[in-house]
Motif scaffolding. Sequence first.
Motif, PDB file in Angstrom:
ATOM      1  N   LEU A   1       0.840  -1.199   0.000  1.00  0.00           N
ATOM      2  CA  LEU A   1       0.000   0.000   0.000  1.00  0.00           C
ATOM      3  C   LEU A   1       0.879   1.255   0.000  1.00  0.00           C
ATOM      4  O   LEU A   1       0.606   2.209  -0.727  1.00  0.00           O
ATOM      5  CB  LEU A   1      -0.916  -0.027   1.228  1.00  0.00           C
TER       6      LEU A   1
ATOM      7  N   GLY B   1       0.160   5.117  -0.644  1.00  0.00           N
ATOM      8  CA  GLY B   1      -0.603   5.263   0.588  1.00  0.00           C
ATOM      9  C   GLY B   1       0.315   5.393   1.791  1.00  0.00           C
ATOM     10  O   GLY B   1       1.536   5.514   1.655  1.00  0.00           O
TER      11      GLY B   1
ATOM     12  N   THR C   1      -5.269   5.732   1.608  1.00  0.00           N
ATOM     13  CA  THR C   1      -4.981   5.418   0.212  1.00  0.00           C
ATOM     14  C   THR C   1      -4.464   6.695  -0.447  1.00  0.00           C
ATOM     15  O   THR C   1      -4.636   7.796   0.106  1.00  0.00           O
ATOM     16  CB  THR C   1      -6.246   4.936  -0.525  1.00  0.00           C
TER      17      THR C   1
END
Length: 165
Positions: free
Chosen positions: A127, A132, A151
């Motif tokens: 991520l 993110g 995000t």
Amino acid sequence: MPTPVDPAPPRGAPHPREHGTARGWAWHHSGLVVADLDAAIRFYRETFAFEVDFLVRDMDEQFRRTVGLDSVVCDLAQLVSPFSGTRLELLEVRGVPAGTPSRFPVHVGVGHSAFQVRDLEASVYALIDAGGSAMGEIVQFEEGRAVYCWTPAGTVVELEEASWD
């Protein structure tokens, strides 16, 4: 703020049930912050026949560490739809510090989606590699470890470590 994860461990090839770079394997629930948990539970029970599967009052340290805010406390319920099996998490949050940005999942109407993964650290790093960031830190819950993340679009996802075995 503590480092949310240790250095990324080496990973092998993904299992056929894992998807994407974060290797998610299930969408566990969607969550919403509500003004009054009991009223929200009544609404979803009466209007859509949801049933309460899990309820906890006055969650403090775990929730504080997950969202990275020292003073918050929440009441939390997970409800299940009788017609789809969809899990809806409702949170009533108290003690939100003045000036907390409106995108934080402590304000009424803000939501999140929770995905199950087998290797939490590797999924968090995937991520992060995608733009993110971890919101708080990885926290141990009775059901397993979890972390809230931002995000790149500014929305919130929760990653939950779980195994299908």
